[in-house]
Design a protein around this motif. Structure first.
Motif, PDB file in Angstrom:
ATOM      1  N   LEU A  90       1.077 -10.516 -21.517  1.00 50.84           N
ATOM      2  CA  LEU A  90       0.766 -11.498 -20.496  1.00 50.84           C
ATOM      3  C   LEU A  90      -0.356 -12.390 -20.963  1.00 50.84           C
ATOM      4  O   LEU A  90      -1.213 -11.981 -21.765  1.00 50.84           O
ATOM      5  N   THR A  91      -0.321 -13.573 -20.403  1.00 52.05           N
ATOM      6  CA  THR A  91      -1.456 -14.461 -20.647  1.00 52.05           C
ATOM      7  C   THR A  91      -2.653 -13.948 -19.857  1.00 52.05           C
ATOM      8  O   THR A  91      -2.554 -13.021 -19.055  1.00 52.05           O
ATOM      9  N   THR A  92      -3.780 -14.576 -20.118  1.00 49.56           N
ATOM     10  CA  THR A  92      -4.980 -14.185 -19.368  1.00 49.56           C
ATOM     11  C   THR A  92      -4.753 -14.379 -17.866  1.00 49.56           C
ATOM     12  O   THR A  92      -5.079 -13.507 -17.048  1.00 49.56           O
ATOM     13  N   ALA A  93      -4.142 -15.489 -17.477  1.00 44.84           N
ATOM     14  CA  ALA A  93      -3.837 -15.714 -16.065  1.00 44.84           C
ATOM     15  C   ALA A  93      -2.847 -14.682 -15.559  1.00 44.84           C
ATOM     16  O   ALA A  93      -2.949 -14.175 -14.430  1.00 44.84           O
ATOM     17  N   GLY A  94      -1.875 -14.314 -16.399  1.00 36.12           N
ATOM     18  CA  GLY A  94      -0.891 -13.314 -15.990  1.00 36.12           C
ATOM     19  C   GLY A  94      -1.523 -11.960 -15.761  1.00 36.12           C
ATOM     20  O   GLY A  94      -1.091 -11.203 -14.871  1.00 36.12           O
ATOM     21  N   THR A  95      -2.533 -11.644 -16.574  1.00 37.53           N
ATOM     22  CA  THR A  95      -3.205 -10.353 -16.381  1.00 37.53           C
ATOM     23  C   THR A  95      -3.862 -10.282 -15.014  1.00 37.53           C
ATOM     24  O   THR A  95      -3.773  -9.275 -14.309  1.00 37.53           O
ATOM     25  N   TYR A  96      -4.543 -11.369 -14.612  1.00 44.09           N
ATOM     26  CA  TYR A  96      -5.186 -11.375 -13.303  1.00 44.09           C
ATOM     27  C   TYR A  96      -4.158 -11.401 -12.168  1.00 44.09           C
ATOM     28  O   TYR A  96      -4.351 -10.805 -11.092  1.00 44.09           O
ATOM     29  N   ILE A  97      -3.055 -12.100 -12.414  1.00 42.81           N
ATOM     30  CA  ILE A  97      -2.001 -12.110 -11.391  1.00 42.81           C
ATOM     31  C   ILE A  97      -1.444 -10.708 -11.198  1.00 42.81           C
ATOM     32  O   ILE A  97      -1.213 -10.245 -10.066  1.00 42.81           O
ATOM     33  N   GLU A  98      -1.237  -9.981 -12.291  1.00 41.21           N
ATOM     34  CA  GLU A  98      -0.722  -8.617 -12.183  1.00 41.21           C
ATOM     35  C   GLU A  98      -1.721  -7.704 -11.489  1.00 41.21           C
ATOM     36  O   GLU A  98      -1.344  -6.857 -10.658  1.00 41.21           O
ATOM     37  N   MET A  99      -2.998  -7.873 -11.794  1.00 42.31           N
ATOM     38  CA  MET A  99      -4.015  -7.040 -11.146  1.00 42.31           C
ATOM     39  C   MET A  99      -4.018  -7.276  -9.626  1.00 42.31           C
ATOM     40  O   MET A  99      -4.090  -6.329  -8.839  1.00 42.31           O
ATOM     41  N   THR A 100      -3.915  -8.540  -9.239  1.00 44.24           N
ATOM     42  CA  THR A 100      -3.871  -8.847  -7.804  1.00 44.24           C
ATOM     43  C   THR A 100      -2.632  -8.257  -7.164  1.00 44.24           C
ATOM     44  O   THR A 100      -2.664  -7.694  -6.049  1.00 44.24           O
ATOM     45  N   SER A 101      -1.513  -8.370  -7.845  1.00 46.88           N
ATOM     46  CA  SER A 101      -0.260  -7.843  -7.314  1.00 46.88           C
ATOM     47  C   SER A 101      -0.315  -6.332  -7.162  1.00 46.88           C
ATOM     48  O   SER A 101       0.176  -5.770  -6.176  1.00 46.88           O
ATOM     49  N   ARG A 102      -0.918  -5.651  -8.140  1.00 46.93           N
ATOM     50  CA  ARG A 102      -0.992  -4.191  -8.088  1.00 46.93           C
ATOM     51  C   ARG A 102      -1.931  -3.714  -6.986  1.00 46.93           C
ATOM     52  O   ARG A 102      -1.863  -2.550  -6.568  1.00 46.93           O
ATOM     53  N   PHE A 103      -2.774  -4.573  -6.443  1.00 45.88           N
ATOM     54  CA  PHE A 103      -3.632  -4.197  -5.316  1.00 45.88           C
ATOM     55  C   PHE A 103      -2.991  -4.549  -3.973  1.00 45.88           C
ATOM     56  O   PHE A 103      -2.957  -3.728  -3.050  1.00 45.88           O
ATOM     57  N   LEU A 104      -2.468  -5.768  -3.862  1.00 54.55           N
ATOM     58  CA  LEU A 104      -2.014  -6.261  -2.567  1.00 54.55           C
ATOM     59  C   LEU A 104      -0.644  -5.722  -2.178  1.00 54.55           C
ATOM     60  O   LEU A 104      -0.429  -5.251  -1.052  1.00 54.55           O
ATOM     61  N   GLU A 105       0.289  -5.759  -3.105  1.00 58.92           N
ATOM     62  CA  GLU A 105       1.667  -5.453  -2.722  1.00 58.92           C
ATOM     63  C   GLU A 105       1.888  -3.973  -2.403  1.00 58.92           C
ATOM     64  O   GLU A 105       2.642  -3.654  -1.474  1.00 58.92           O
ATOM     65  N   PRO A 106       1.280  -3.021  -3.068  1.00 61.51           N
ATOM     66  CA  PRO A 106       1.401  -1.631  -2.616  1.00 61.51           C
ATOM     67  C   PRO A 106       0.823  -1.411  -1.204  1.00 61.51           C
ATOM     68  O   PRO A 106       1.315  -0.580  -0.444  1.00 61.51           O
ATOM     69  N   VAL A 107      -0.235  -2.175  -0.874  1.00 60.20           N
ATOM     70  CA  VAL A 107      -0.791  -2.073   0.481  1.00 60.20           C
ATOM     71  C   VAL A 107       0.236  -2.520   1.512  1.00 60.20           C
ATOM     72  O   VAL A 107       0.457  -1.862   2.537  1.00 60.20           O
ATOM     73  N   LEU A 108       0.912  -3.630   1.228  1.00 61.56           N
ATOM     74  CA  LEU A 108       1.945  -4.105   2.157  1.00 61.56           C
ATOM     75  C   LEU A 108       3.102  -3.121   2.237  1.00 61.56           C
ATOM     76  O   LEU A 108       3.653  -2.877   3.318  1.00 61.56           O
ATOM     77  N   LEU A 109       3.464  -2.535   1.116  1.00 63.70           N
ATOM     78  CA  LEU A 109       4.524  -1.531   1.135  1.00 63.70           C
ATOM     79  C   LEU A 109       4.106  -0.315   1.959  1.00 63.70           C
ATOM     80  O   LEU A 109       4.894   0.239   2.736  1.00 63.70           O
ATOM     81  N   GLY A 110       2.859   0.094   1.820  1.00 66.87           N
ATOM     82  CA  GLY A 110       2.368   1.228   2.609  1.00 66.87           C
ATOM     83  C   GLY A 110       2.332   0.924   4.096  1.00 66.87           C
ATOM     84  O   GLY A 110       2.664   1.784   4.930  1.00 66.87           O
ATOM     85  N   LEU A 111       1.940  -0.306   4.461  1.00 63.09           N
ATOM     86  CA  LEU A 111       1.939  -0.677   5.870  1.00 63.09           C
ATOM     87  C   LEU A 111       3.350  -0.653   6.451  1.00 63.09           C
ATOM     88  O   LEU A 111       3.569  -0.207   7.583  1.00 63.09           O
ATOM     89  N   ALA A 112       4.327  -1.105   5.683  1.00 61.04           N
ATOM     90  CA  ALA A 112       5.708  -1.069   6.157  1.00 61.04           C
ATOM     91  C   ALA A 112       6.180   0.370   6.346  1.00 61.04           C
ATOM     92  O   ALA A 112       6.824   0.707   7.342  1.00 61.04           O
ATOM     93  N   ALA A 113       5.840   1.249   5.381  1.00 54.68           N
ATOM     94  CA  ALA A 113       6.239   2.655   5.509  1.00 54.68           C
ATOM     95  C   ALA A 113       5.567   3.317   6.705  1.00 54.68           C
ATOM     96  O   ALA A 113       6.178   4.112   7.431  1.00 54.68           O
ATOM     97  N   LEU A 114       4.305   2.968   6.941  1.00 52.29           N
ATOM     98  CA  LEU A 114       3.585   3.529   8.082  1.00 52.29           C
ATOM     99  C   LEU A 114       4.224   3.088   9.397  1.00 52.29           C
ATOM    100  O   LEU A 114       4.372   3.881  10.335  1.00 52.29           O
ATOM    101  N   ALA A 115       4.612   1.825   9.480  1.00 50.39           N
ATOM    102  CA  ALA A 115       5.239   1.326  10.700  1.00 50.39           C
ATOM    103  C   ALA A 115       6.581   2.007  10.950  1.00 50.39           C
ATOM    104  O   ALA A 115       6.910   2.369  12.081  1.00 50.39           O
ATOM    105  N   ILE A 116       7.365   2.180   9.883  1.00 50.73           N
ATOM    106  CA  ILE A 116       8.662   2.845  10.052  1.00 50.73           C
ATOM    107  C   ILE A 116       8.465   4.284  10.508  1.00 50.73           C
ATOM    108  O   ILE A 116       9.169   4.779  11.399  1.00 50.73           O
ATOM    109  N   ARG A 117       7.507   4.970   9.924  1.00 49.16           N
ATOM    110  CA  ARG A 117       7.251   6.358  10.318  1.00 49.16           C
ATOM    111  C   ARG A 117       6.829   6.439  11.782  1.00 49.16           C
ATOM    112  O   ARG A 117       7.240   7.344  12.534  1.00 49.16           O
ATOM    113  N   GLY A 118       5.993   5.489  12.245  1.00 57.27           N
ATOM    114  CA  GLY A 118       5.555   5.502  13.628  1.00 57.27           C
ATOM    115  C   GLY A 118       6.695   5.301  14.608  1.00 57.27           C
ATOM    116  O   GLY A 118       6.646   5.778  15.742  1.00 57.27           O
ATOM    117  N   ARG A 119       7.766   4.616  14.207  1.00 58.09           N
ATOM    118  CA  ARG A 119       8.881   4.355  15.103  1.00 58.09           C
ATOM    119  C   ARG A 119       9.887   5.500  15.147  1.00 58.09           C
ATOM    120  O   ARG A 119      10.584   5.674  16.143  1.00 58.09           O
TER     121      ARG A 119
END
Length: 699
Positions: free
Chosen positions: A667-696
């Motif tokens: 990855l380029t330098t910009a790609g490295t930072y994009i991947e780091m951001t993705s690895r933080f934000l997107e698992p959080v969103l996935l976890g929130l979706a799983a939590l909501a499904i479990r609550g229902r």
């Protein structure tokens, strides 16, 4: 043995006989003078008496006030007045005031064609007026009946007055017909009193009368007003199958023994205000065609209302129930008012009613209310250390006589609706199959211990789109309290968000402001705990979301902008962790944006190749080599980078980031930072979706 009362020294107001005057009795005989003589009929010489009686004809007026009659004298008088055709005595004006009858007074079948006055008369033996006919006023005020008094099937076509009369033995008025007013005020019935089958066509007054033994009014008919105010029933009182065509007043009456009103019909207002029921009271199959008032009544023993029908309101306000109570199954087409009532023992209330008002009602013992069609108000009700269950009865009631309660007059669904729990300690309250859509909870305590069973319905938020925003948003529905509806319906600005919130119903007195977000958040928090204890995770999730929503909308001074901003972001990303679709949408959007960013700036144009360089110092010497990995670089304009191959590589990078894995891609330098951001934000969103499904899906 009681000594006889001393003779009164006051002479009567008529010319009297004065026979037997002594120093202790200066008045002597009080009998009125026979016309043309100076003696009463009892003391008239035999020749004069015979001449007087011979002059009488049927229908003659007689005046024998104060006279003492023994058996032969009365018989001779009535024989002189006997109609030769009917063989029955026929009297005109009959004045027997203060007369004394020392033997049986046999007026059976007699006809009184004018006034019949027996005021203060004394009947020391039996008084027989069976089948007698009184065509004018009949007065027995303060008369004394020391033995049986029988008026069976007598007919009173004018006023009948027994005010203050004393019946020391049986008083029988069975099948008597009272065409005009019948007054028994302050009468005393020391033995049994029978009015069974009696017909009262005008006012019937028994105010302050005393019944020392059984009182039987079974099958009696009261066409006009019936008054039993302050009456004392010291033994069984029976009104079974009686009919009250107008108002019936039993206010302040006392029923010491059993009170029976089985099958009674009250076509006018029925008042039992402040009545005391010491013994068992039975209103089985009774029908109240107008209002029934039992305000302040006291039920010391069992109160039974099985099969009772109230076509209007049934008012038990302030009543006290101290005996085993079974109110129902009954039908109340108006309001069943239990405001301020006190239940000191276990009670069961089974009712089909339009409304049940339990404002300030007190339950000192366990109670069960099984209702249908009713709107229930529990404002400020008091529940003390025992469970009180309020439930919708799922099937029509069947009374103790095996007859189904008639529900044809009721409208709507059978489910009961609660209007208010304000001021209630809900720690011992159990609600089953209830509709809480309109229920007001503000002011209740221990809502976290409220137990909900069966199918409990709450209000819901209005669905639809918010068209007042630049970007239309679709609002999903959730459970909501009526107070949130009331607040949102009047809240200014963005707190209201969309139309469809219900306004508060009108209340008596000055209009109160609905509770705002801080109070609503506390209510939702407590009720969420009640749902969690009941293992209703979806319901608890809705109330958690409502609590968070109220916290986000709290605009009190001192609430930081940072907290509201964080709550707003939490709401926007996942609906406070409860809206899986919202979290998944954001996840897909973030992944798409990440893929696009990777294609444009994150992936190099070509993978860099390692470059190895080295030098040889002298022939035969080792060669020193250095391998360098060049930095990935991008070349060419951005439009040339939008290729399928680069998109496929970017997708692999993003998918690996969602599950916390490194793709291993250069990855380029910009790609490295994009991947780091993705690895933080997107698992959080996935976890929130799983939590909501479990609550229902969790139960």
């Amino acid at each position: 043995m009681t000594s006889p009362a001393a003779p009164s020294p006051t002479p009567p107001p008529w010319p009297h006989c004065a026979e037997g005057t002594t120093t202790t009795d200066p008045v002597g005989c009080r009998g009125v003078h026979v016309t043309g003589h100076t003696r009463c009929l009892a003391h008239l010489p035999s020749p004069d008496r015979a001449a007087h009686l011979a002059a009488l004809v049927p229908g003659s007026n007689v005046d024998h006030r104060g006279t003492t009659f023994d058996g032969p004298l009365l018989t001779a008088l009535l024989d002189a007045l006997r109609d030769p055709i009917t063989a029955r005595p026929r009297l005109g004006s009959a004045l027997f005031e203060a007369a004394t009858f020392t033997a049986d007074a046999d007026f059976r079948g007699a006809t009184f064609t004018a006034d019949a006055r027996f005021d203060t008369a004394a009947f020391t033996a039996r008084a027989r007026f069976d089948r007698a006919t009184f065509t004018d006023a009949a007065q027995f005020e303060r008369a004394t009946f020391s033995a049986d008094a029988r008026f069976d099937r007598a007919t009173f076509t004018a006023r009948a007055q027994f005010y203050g009369a004393t019946f020391d033995s049986h008083a029988q008025f069975g099948d008597v017909t009272f065409t005009a007013n019948a007054w028994f005020n302050r009468a005393t019935f020391s033995a049994g009193a029978w009015f069974d089958g009696a017909a009262f066509s005008a006012d019937a007054r028994f105010d302050a009368a005393e019944f020392g033994a059984a009182a039987d009014f079974g099958d009696a008919t009261f066409t006009a007003r019936a008054r039993f105010g302050a009456v004392i029933f010291s033994a069984d009182a029976r009104f079974d199958a009686a009919t009250f065509g107008a108002d019936a007043d039993f206010g302040d009456a006392t029923f010491t023994a059993r009170a029976r009103f089985g099958g009674t019909r009250f076509r006018g207002n029925a008042s039992f205000a402040d009545t005391g029921f010491v013994g068992r009271v039975m209103f089985g199959r009774t029908r109240f065609h107008a209002d029934a008032t039992m305000v302040g009544a006291v039920f010391d023993s069992e109160a039974f209302f099985g099969g009772t029908v109230f076509e209007e309101h049934a008012n038990f306000a302030g009543a006290t129930f101290r005996g085993t109570t079974l109110l129902g199954p009954l039908e109340c087409r108006g309001r069943l008012i239990l405001t301020g009532a006190v239940f000191g023992v276990p009670a069961t209330i089974q009712a089909v009613a339009t409304a049940v008002e339990c404002v300030r009602t007190r339950w000192d013992s366990a109670a069960t209310m099984r209702l249908r069609y009713a709107y229930v108000d529990l404002t400020d009700a008091v529940l003390t250390n025992n469970p009180v269950t309020i439930a919708t009865h799922t099937a029509p009631f069947v009374d103790t006589y095996g007859i189904a309660v008639d529900e044809r007059a009721m409208t709507g669904t059978p489910d009961i609706r609660l209007g208010s729990l304000a001021g209630v300690d809900a720690a011992h309250l159990v609600l089953t199959n209830t509709d809480l859509t309109e229920c007001r909870f503000f002011g209740a305590v221990h809502l976290d211990q409220l137990r909900l069973g069966g199918e409990t319905a709450f209000a819901r938020t209005p669905p639809g789109m918010d068209v007042r925003r630049v970007v239309p948003l679709r609002w999903t529905d959730r459970l909501a309290l009526a107070e949130e509806h009331h607040w949102r319906a009047t809240a200014p600005g963005r707190a209201r968000l969309r139309a469809g919130w219900a306004t508060a119903p009108p209340q008596p007195g000055p209009a109160a402001c609905p509770p705002g977000p801080p109070a609503l958040a506390a209510l939702y928090r407590q009720l969420r705990k009640a749902f969690e204890d009941g293992k209703d995770e979806p319901g608890a999730a809705d109330f958690y979301m409502a609590e968070m929503e109220m916290r986000r909308l709290d605009r009190r001074p001192g609430r930081g902008h940072a907290e509201r901003g964080l709550l707003t972001a939490y709401w926007a990303l996942s609906g406070y962790g409860l809206r899986a679709s919202r979290a998944l949408a954001w996840l897909l959007l973030a992944m798409a944006a990440t893929v696009l960013a990777m294609v444009l700036w994150g992936l190099p144009t070509s993978d860099p190749k390692p470059l190895t360089t080295g030098t040889q110092a002298a022939p035969g010497q080792p060669v020193s080599l250095t391998t360098d990995n060049p930095e990935p670089v991008l070349t060419g304009p951005p439009r040339t980078r939008l290729t399928g191959k680069r998109a496929e590589k970017a997708t692999r990078v993003v998918l690996n980031s969602v599950v916390f894995r490194s793709s291993g891609q250069n990855l380029t330098t910009a790609g490295t930072y994009i991947e780091m951001t993705s690895r933080f934000l997107e698992p959080v969103l996935l976890g929130l979706a799983a939590l909501a499904i479990r609550g229902r899906v969790k139960r």
